[in-house]
Enzyme design. Structure first.
Site, PDB file in Angstrom:
ATOM      1  N   LYS A   4      39.545  47.421  37.438  1.00 46.07           N
ATOM      2  CA  LYS A   4      38.675  46.273  37.716  1.00 46.07           C
ATOM      3  C   LYS A   4      39.476  45.114  38.285  1.00 46.07           C
ATOM      4  O   LYS A   4      40.532  44.763  37.786  1.00 46.07           O
ATOM      5  CB  LYS A   4      37.959  45.855  36.429  1.00 46.07           C
ATOM      6  CG  LYS A   4      37.011  46.926  35.899  1.00 46.07           C
ATOM      7  CD  LYS A   4      36.383  46.553  34.580  1.00 46.07           C
ATOM      8  CE  LYS A   4      37.379  46.568  33.450  1.00 46.07           C
ATOM      9  NZ  LYS A   4      36.736  46.431  32.117  1.00 46.07           N
ATOM     10  N   THR A  17      31.319  34.950  30.948  1.00 45.57           N
ATOM     11  CA  THR A  17      31.869  36.266  31.270  1.00 45.57           C
ATOM     12  C   THR A  17      32.216  37.064  30.024  1.00 45.57           C
ATOM     13  O   THR A  17      32.763  38.165  30.121  1.00 45.57           O
ATOM     14  CB  THR A  17      33.140  36.116  32.129  1.00 45.57           C
ATOM     15  OG1 THR A  17      34.092  35.311  31.411  1.00 45.57           O
ATOM     16  CG2 THR A  17      32.814  35.467  33.460  1.00 45.57           C
ATOM     17  N   GLY A  73      32.146  39.664  27.466  1.00 41.91           N
ATOM     18  CA  GLY A  73      31.499  40.966  27.364  1.00 41.91           C
ATOM     19  C   GLY A  73      31.215  41.665  28.669  1.00 41.91           C
ATOM     20  O   GLY A  73      30.547  42.706  28.682  1.00 41.91           O
ATOM     21  N   THR A  74      31.725  41.146  29.782  1.00 44.68           N
ATOM     22  CA  THR A  74      31.433  41.784  31.069  1.00 44.68           C
ATOM     23  C   THR A  74      32.048  43.182  31.158  1.00 44.68           C
ATOM     24  O   THR A  74      31.457  44.081  31.747  1.00 44.68           O
ATOM     25  CB  THR A  74      31.937  40.927  32.239  1.00 44.68           C
ATOM     26  OG1 THR A  74      33.299  40.556  32.004  1.00 44.68           O
ATOM     27  CG2 THR A  74      31.098  39.667  32.382  1.00 44.68           C
ATOM     28  N   GLY A  75      33.232  43.367  30.583  1.00 45.29           N
ATOM     29  CA  GLY A  75      33.854  44.687  30.614  1.00 45.29           C
ATOM     30  C   GLY A  75      33.060  45.708  29.824  1.00 45.29           C
ATOM     31  O   GLY A  75      32.873  46.856  30.253  1.00 45.29           O
ATOM     32  N   CYS A  76      32.563  45.303  28.650  1.00 49.23           N
ATOM     33  CA  CYS A  76      31.716  46.176  27.838  1.00 49.23           C
ATOM     34  C   CYS A  76      30.461  46.555  28.601  1.00 49.23           C
ATOM     35  O   CYS A  76      30.024  47.717  28.603  1.00 49.23           O
ATOM     36  CB  CYS A  76      31.327  45.481  26.536  1.00 49.23           C
ATOM     37  SG  CYS A  76      32.704  44.914  25.514  1.00 49.23           S
TER      38      CYS A  76
END
Length: 265
Positions: free
Chosen positions: A173, A204, A206-209
């Site tokens: 990412k 932002t 929790g965007t990866g989750c």
């Protein structure tokens, strides 16, 4: 309806972890289930406490799911200790789980460390080789590859190292001052860029989750990996561009329903 399982930590503020995963999976049209690895006391500004479940109880959760409602995809998020990682790996091998997405959560967006140092080696050994795709951000990709990343060429090199070392596809990412929001998918010896535009949204957490759960949801529905990544990226970009304001009680819920029709096909 297809099914997906999230194995991750609970975020009491609702923005990341299990809570984000369940919301994302539901919005992407699959039946969402969870096996909780830890309770966390956290919010958008940081993590103040972590209480792990026992390996025995984590196994009971996974067994309860696979013996009743078998998941079509599995997303693995925060797992902070060696024993928990080993338990997950053993159970997923036992049940021959498919479409495993590993989000190697090591450091929260706020900077709080979420994994024990000795657990990183176990994560590499046990979980990455069984993953359909692993989704590291730049700092995590540096840890997994062993090289520093300063630009897109480094992203490609790191993704290739991770993929060839552990036999899995890698979605590296972007962000973290490397590029606007361009993500690199490296799979089967081929690299493909998914271009994006940086969205100036302060929310932002929790965007990866959310991204990894959306990928798992689309894999569960039968899409191939590239299509699943493309659909997941469109979903999270739409959510960020809606400029959800977590400081206003009713706003995010209203926007969430607005997003459903556009992104959860």
């Amino acid at each position: 309806m297809k099914t997906a399982l999230s194995i991750a930590g609970s975020d009491c503020s609702g923005g990341a972890g299990i809570q984000a995963d369940l919301k994302t999976m539901t919005m992407n049209g699959v039946y969402a289930m969870s096996a909780i690895t830890a309770l966390t006391a956290q919010n958008t500004t940081g993590v103040t406490g972590i209480l792990e479940v026992t390996p025995e109880f984590l196994q009971q959760q996974i067994d309860a799911i696979f013996t009743d409602i078998r998941p079509d995809a599995v997303k693995i998020g925060m797992v902070s200790s060696v024993k928990l990682i080993e338990t997950i790996a053993e159970r997923l091998r036992f049940y021959k789980a498919e479409n495993i997405v590993v989000d190697p959560v090591m450091v929260a967006t706020s900077g709080s460390r979420l994994i024990e140092a000795d657990a990183v080696a176990t994560l590499k050994k046990e979980l990455l080789p069984m993953a359909a795709v692993v989704t590291p951000n730049i700092p995590e990709a540096e840890i997994l590859s062993g090289i520093s990343i300063h630009g897109e060429e480094d992203m490609t090199a790191a993704a290739e190292i991770i993929s060839k070392t552990y036999g899995c596809a890698v979605l590296c990412k972007g962000g973290h001052s490397i590029n606007d929001a361009n993500d690199l998918l490296y799979a089967d010896g081929h690299a493909r860029w998914f271009m994006g535009k940086r969205i100036q949204n302060p929310n932002t957490h929790g965007t990866g989750c959310t991204l990894s759960s959306a990928i798992a949801s689309n894999l569960a529905k039968g899409y191939d990996l590239e299509t699943s990544v493309q659909r997941a990226k469109a979903y999270i970009s739409g959510a960020l561009s809606a400029m959800l304001d977590l400081g206003r009680g009713s706003g995010p819920m209203n926007h969430a329903f607005d997003l459903q029709g556009e992104f959860s096909l």
